[in-house]
Write an enzyme that holds these catalytic residues in place. Structure first.
Site, PDB file in Angstrom:
ATOM      1  N   ASP A   3      18.511  16.955  12.141  1.00  0.00           N
ATOM      2  CA  ASP A   3      17.498  17.647  12.957  1.00  0.00           C
ATOM      3  C   ASP A   3      16.105  17.081  12.725  1.00  0.00           C
ATOM      4  O   ASP A   3      15.307  17.703  12.027  1.00  0.00           O
ATOM      5  CB  ASP A   3      17.516  19.151  12.614  1.00  0.00           C
ATOM      6  CG  ASP A   3      16.707  19.970  13.599  1.00  0.00           C
ATOM      7  OD1 ASP A   3      16.315  19.412  14.634  1.00  0.00           O
ATOM      8  OD2 ASP A   3      16.473  21.159  13.325  1.00  0.00           O
ATOM      9  N   GLU A  55      22.885  27.565  17.763  1.00  0.00           N
ATOM     10  CA  GLU A  55      21.871  28.461  17.201  1.00  0.00           C
ATOM     11  C   GLU A  55      21.749  29.760  18.006  1.00  0.00           C
ATOM     12  O   GLU A  55      20.658  30.208  18.337  1.00  0.00           O
ATOM     13  CB  GLU A  55      20.516  27.745  17.120  1.00  0.00           C
ATOM     14  CG  GLU A  55      20.579  26.506  16.245  1.00  0.00           C
ATOM     15  CD  GLU A  55      19.229  25.861  15.975  1.00  0.00           C
ATOM     16  OE1 GLU A  55      18.369  25.895  16.869  1.00  0.00           O
ATOM     17  OE2 GLU A  55      19.058  25.311  14.883  1.00  0.00           O
ATOM     18  N   GLU A 102       7.621  19.193  13.508  1.00  0.00           N
ATOM     19  CA  GLU A 102       8.287  20.328  12.868  1.00  0.00           C
ATOM     20  C   GLU A 102       8.570  20.069  11.390  1.00  0.00           C
ATOM     21  O   GLU A 102       8.380  20.948  10.555  1.00  0.00           O
ATOM     22  CB  GLU A 102       9.600  20.622  13.613  1.00  0.00           C
ATOM     23  CG  GLU A 102      10.422  21.704  12.955  1.00  0.00           C
ATOM     24  CD  GLU A 102      11.719  22.016  13.696  1.00  0.00           C
ATOM     25  OE1 GLU A 102      11.966  21.440  14.767  1.00  0.00           O
ATOM     26  OE2 GLU A 102      12.485  22.846  13.170  1.00  0.00           O
TER      27      GLU A 102
HETATM   28  C1  GCV Z   1      14.406  24.913  20.037  1.00  0.00           C
HETATM   29  C2  GCV Z   1      15.778  23.061  15.318  1.00  0.00           C
HETATM   30  C3  GCV Z   1      14.499  23.836  15.415  1.00  0.00           C
HETATM   31  C4  GCV Z   1      14.583  24.909  16.477  1.00  0.00           C
HETATM   32  C5  GCV Z   1      14.962  24.260  17.798  1.00  0.00           C
HETATM   33  C6  GCV Z   1      16.285  23.520  17.609  1.00  0.00           C
HETATM   34  C7  GCV Z   1      16.724  22.778  18.844  1.00  0.00           C
HETATM   35  O1  GCV Z   1      16.788  23.837  14.776  1.00  0.00           O
HETATM   36  O2  GCV Z   1      14.201  24.376  14.167  1.00  0.00           O
HETATM   37  O3  GCV Z   1      13.336  25.537  16.568  1.00  0.00           O
HETATM   38  O4  GCV Z   1      15.060  25.196  18.830  1.00  0.00           O
HETATM   39  O5  GCV Z   1      16.142  22.575  16.585  1.00  0.00           O
HETATM   40  O6  GCV Z   1      16.457  21.594  18.914  1.00  0.00           O
HETATM   41  O7  GCV Z   1      17.325  23.373  19.721  1.00  0.00           O
END
Ligand code: GCV
Length: 713
Positions: free
Chosen positions: A379, A305, A407
């Site tokens: 996720d 990411e 989340e």
């Molecule tokens: C910290 C997901 C979440 C992100 C998070 C990522 C991760 O994609 O939406 O906010 O980033 O996981 O675990 O690194």
């Protein structure tokens, strides 16, 4: 006179029912309500003696001094010697002959962090809490207080308890500006600006609460890390927190930004094989340990990411992790290298990417590295199959990463108790070494004989007065600690303990509310993502339903990528005729999911593209079953509200009202999920809503038009 007494009693009860805001978590130490039990406890605990004066024992004594007089509503003398004390605590070494009746084998079993609590009769009848280390004694004290708070008998104790996992951590996704990524309970509890000079009482209470459940580490900053965390100014702030946490057996860790040598050190590269970069990290670690002598180590998100990582230089995750591990090794620090990676080309099923990158690296990591794996391959979805890396990297310690912050689970508005789901993952059989090779045994190290073992929970904590936003969010934090101590613990037992300590021991309250908690995860899955649907939440913020969304810059950030609905059916084909992600599991593990006919309904759309008319185990068609599940999810929330209404008289007014308001929002949002998803999927199935399923409150266009520019994320 009698009337006056009754009035005073009533006022007393009302006062205690009013004065609750959730701040005290599971350390409320309310007066024992059962008169007979109170008397029995008073008889057993007449005076306390804590041998030794190390910081952990000092805080153990403080906790006893705070808890016992409150629980027993009586002064409890603190004695300077064991004589006359009916409760003594100290390490074996400090207690000497006082602990002579505790079997040596018990202390051997307790190890470095475990404890023993025994009732001994000579030279006097007393309860002895002992351990090999001060922090073990502290854990024993908290265990003893838990027994009292949950109204357990203490007359004849013989408890031996040791953690099954070595690293039991909270991962805070907290930014230096005090926002929290995916945090729904206010701002960060770390007031970086005022640190190191100002030590908020919360830091101490955070440490107490964590020590009470066996957490022994905290990663203070977001995995999407800022190199500034490693600067002198921020290390001084981190050191101040470490000083508060140390007596409670909690070490601090930091998320390290892989490119810090460039951003903070002015180097031209962060290549892990570059000698200059290696030296930079060595020097940085020397500096860190000069501030924090027991610094735990680094958590790293790399090449995921948009985060930098070793692949930027053509190196592997092992190269990156080992470089940091070498710099940490002299200080016995560790690296937790995250497996949550997916690369820039989204032409590959995202499910498969972590396995493909990490499996070939098995055996290449240093001894002080663990790969930290999310519970599932995508996720933190409401339900996921276990991650295929569990059982696939025998030569590498794998840590579990669960997410406590909600989340994808309705944020801090929805009541969802997660240990049942955690159990599902921990009990899943990888068949790595034949039947019984559960995920729990992979992460506790027993399957492959790894000494390095751990579990982390992405924290759901913020600066809200009640810490977690939803009063019941505390239960998931509590459970993480308890399950990291013993990943075999049943979710029902954890809920029972938590409710008794957090609300009331009255069975009229505990039993129905426990039932409600245990059902809550399935209820949420039903109204959000039944039958194996996944990642159909609103784009980016993940709030509410948006299964129609298809505008994200990456295909695999779009809900349509994950559900693949069309006229023929719905679901992601991950069998050999599709992406064959199933091929990443051992043959025995994948057998449960690979055939459409016997795949459990819960996982169906994770692995198969299923015709709308396909008959499920219930005898209903897929479409009807989907409608039924969404509806039963909504009904489940209504049932939760009914349960709560039936028990509010056992709860203080403030928390009773908070939970009720939140459940009402949850009910509205569950109906929104049902109506929006069924309206949308009906455009593909073309089938009518079966009898008993209410018509959606609005048109599909209405649901599609909703936007939430300020949803927390
Ligand atoms: C910290 C997901 C979440 C992100 C998070 C990522 C991760 O994609 O939406 O906010 O980033 O996981 O675990 O690194």
């Amino acid at each position: 006179m009698r009337k006056l007494c009754l009035l005073l009693l009533l006022l007393g009860c009302m006062a205690s029912l009013h004065a609750e805001d959730g701040y005290r978590l599971w350390l409320r130490y309310e007066r024992i309500s059962d008169a007979a039990l109170l008397q029995a406890y008073r008889n057993s605990i007449a005076g306390i003696y804590v041998a030794g004066n190390s910081p952990a024992l000092q805080v153990a004594l403080q906790e006893l001094q705070q808890a016992l007089p409150a629980l027993l509503d009586k002064k409890i003398p603190v004695l300077q010697q064991a004589q006359g004390a009916s409760l003594v605590a100290g390490t074996l070494q400090e207690l000497g002959t006082i602990a002579k009746d505790i079997p040596a084998s018990a202390l051997q079993q307790a190890g470095t962090e475990g404890f023993c609590i025994f009732t001994v009769s000579a030279p006097a009848k007393r309860t002895v809490i002992t351990a090999n280390t001060p922090v073990g004694v502290l854990y024993g004290v908290f265990h003893f207080l838990r027994l009292l708070q949950t109204h357990e008998p203490i007359r004849q104790l013989s408890v031996i308890s040791a953690p099954r996992l070595r690293y039991r951590l909270l991962d805070h996704w907290d930014n230096l500006n005090r926002t929290v990524e995916r945090g729904y309970a206010g701002f960060s509890i770390w007031d970086w600006h005022k640190l190191p000079g100002y030590i908020d009482q919360r830091y101490k209470d955070y440490a107490r609460a964590n020590a009470a459940i066996g957490i022994n580490g905290t990663v203070l900053n977001n995995v999407n890390a800022n190199a500034l965390s490693l600067s002198k100014a921020y290390l001084e702030k981190t050191a101040a927190l470490a000083n508060v946490f140390r007596p409670y057996g909690i070490r601090v860790y930091l998320s390290a930004r892989f490119s810090a040598p460039m951003e903070a050190g002015g180097l031209k590269t962060a290549d892990p094989l570059d000698p200059g970069v290696q030296q930079w990290w060595k020097d940085k670690l020397k500096e860190i340990y000069s501030y924090i002598p027991d610094f735990g180590g680094f958590l790293v998100k790399a090449n995921s990411e948009g985060q930098p990582g070793p692949q930027n230089y053509g190196r592997t995750h092992a190269d990156g992790a080992n470089m940091l591990a070498d710099a940490l090794a002299p200080y016995k620090g560790i690296v937790m290298w995250r497996a949550f990676v997916y690369d820039a080309k989204a032409d590959q099923d995202r499910f498969k990417q972590a396995y493909e990158e990490f499996k070939p690296l098995d055996g290449q990591f240093r001894e002080n590295v663990a790969v930290q794996v999310k519970n599932g391959p995508i996720d933190f979805q409401p339900r996921e199959p276990f991650h295929p890396l569990f059982g696939a990297m025998p030569q590498t310690p794998l840590m579990m990463e669960f997410q406590l912050t909600q989340e994808y689970l309705g944020f801090a508005t929805h009541l969802v108790y997660l240990p049942g789901f955690f159990r599902e993952v921990l009990d899943a059989d990888t068949y790595e070494k034949g039947r019984g090779s559960t995920v729990a045994k992979v992460i506790d190290g027993t399957l492959e004989g790894h000494a390095f073992s751990g579990m982390a929970g992405v924290a759901n904590i913020g600066n809200d007065r009640n810490w977690t936003g939803h009063p019941f969010g505390q239960a998931n934090w509590y459970a993480l600690g308890r399950m990291a101590w013993d990943p075999r613990l049943r979710s029902e037992k954890i809920a029972d303990e938590w409710l008794r300590q957090t609300f009331s021991n009255d069975p009229h309250f505990v039993n129905p509310v426990k039932k409600m908690m245990l059902a809550s995860h399935e209820t949420l899955v039903n109204y959000m993502t039944p039958l194996g649907l996944h990642h159909i939440m609103g784009y980016s913020h993940h709030y509410g339903p948006a299964p129609w969304y298809d505008k994200a810059p990456r295909a695999d950030w779009n809900p349509v990528y994950f559900h693949r609905a069309d006229r023929n059916g719905i679901g992601f084909d991950r069998t050999p005729s599709g992406s064959n992600a199933l091929g990443q599991y051992t043959p025995e593990a994948r057998r449960q999911w690979e055939n459409l006919r016997d795949c459990p309904d819960e996982f169906l759309l994770w692995f198969h593209h299923v015709p709308w008319t396909h008959t499920l185990h219930s005898g209903r068609t897929l479409w009807n079953e989907m409608c039924y599940r969404y509806q039963s999810g909504v009904q489940g929330v209504q049932q939760m509200l009914n349960t709560w209404d039936s028990v509010v008289r056992y709860v203080d007014e403030e928390r009773a009202e908070q939970v009720k308001m939140l459940l009402n929002i949850q009910l509205q949002e569950a109906s929104w999920w049902r109506d929006a998803c069924l309206s949308y999927f009906q455009t593909f199935s073309g089938m009518p809503l079966p009898p008993g399923i209410p018509a959606p409150a609005h048109t599909l266009e209405y649901y599609q038009s909703l936007t939430f520019p300020y949803a927390p994320h």
